[in-house]
Design an enzyme around this catalytic site. Sequence first.
Site, short mmCIF file in Angstrom:
data_model
loop_
_atom_site.label_atom_id
_atom_site.label_comp_id
_atom_site.label_asym_id
_atom_site.label_seq_id
_atom_site.Cartn_x
_atom_site.Cartn_y
_atom_site.Cartn_z
CG ASP A 45 14.26 -19.08 -43.10
OD1 ASP A 45 14.70 -19.73 -44.06
OD2 ASP A 45 14.84 -19.02 -42.00
CE LYS A 90 13.98 -17.09 -32.47
NZ LYS A 90 13.18 -16.89 -33.71
#
Length: 413
Positions: A238, A146
């Site tokens: 989230d 990432k």
Amino acid sequence: MAAEPWHANLSFSDRLDKIVQITAEYKSAHPDAPAAEASKKAKELELDIFSSSNEILQYQSQCNAQIRSLQTQPKSRDQPFGFGNGWPEVVEEGTSSGKAGTKKIGRYGEARHFQNGLFSEIYKATIPYDNPEGFAGEPGKAVALKVTFLMGTEPPHDPAREIRTLKKAAHPRIIPLLESFPGPDSTRQLVLVTPFMPYDLAMILRNGYIAEDHGRTYLRCIFEALAYLHSQGIIHRDVKPGNILMKSLSGPAYLADFGIVWVPDDPTSEAPDEKITDVGTTSYRPPEILFGNKSYGCSLDAWAAGCVAAQVITSSMKPLFDSGDMGSDLTLIQSIFKGLGTPTLEMWPEAEKLPNWGKVQWVEYEPQSWDVLLPKASVEGRDLVSHLVKYQSTERMSAGAALKQPFFDREGA
């Protein structure tokens, strides 16, 4: 570019949703285009609209027009977005997909672009065989890199806090952090390395069917992860299908993407009573933050998990509550009210202290029963969701309590 006054009222999640939609339609219209090209083009299109618009409605209208334009473009071959026969190509661990279209990231050679967000890009690579002593990963295994772009992030996004949290909150149902290091431009990039997971729940929901035992496994894993986080006072902020990852369709599932996590003792987390309300993703945001509550707690994740559970138990790509094509908070509030009924202070006592409560006069909708809201769900499934999706945050069932519900005791669980 000088910031326009309306820009401050357009949330990160609103912009990300539009970029994701444009990316999907671009890739659908150009199936042969690499994912990185589709993502780059979508970001360019969205930024151009963002820069040239004079108000939010114009921005939303132009984005929707761009999406419709892409939808009407002829496709060169009949394939769904990026997935060939419906699923991504999964290269066996330890094998190479070839050097074309790959790049070197740190010590990882032949990293291939997989997917991306607004502030990051995900690459797939394999663990080198010359691992440093003590490295947790096994040589030859697939990993996800990432790559976060630091210059573009803004609160509540904090990749350094994400790293600290993943190290602190290691758990079998939370995506493990294998290592992190500065990217090629150390002042602008930070790379997080985790095991590669080819599937996410959003992708599986788009396929249109989830086997009952698989769905139960996914939800059990997520509630186990949340129960552990919440026991430490950590709020993920989230929880959504796209942040629930799987290595195989049968599970297990892992909770991922801690980029906006709130941790009580972390130096970069907001004060407990001054938390940022622009968190979560559209349809998974609970009513208290829509009305300005900055003192929310772990029950924020419980609401979002309940919304995810509603989709899993009905194998539905459609969220429980709808924020509309423009991702509007007002549309989302109306959708919640139509489903659960327009709340009164008797139904929702904490609303009286919310900053934005009472500023708008709402139509008085009658609450719908859960067998109407979730007609395809089992009785146990409806009961699970109904205990999580409640107006009063203090009445929402905890993640630990959810694991004790009859839904997880059914035969085959």
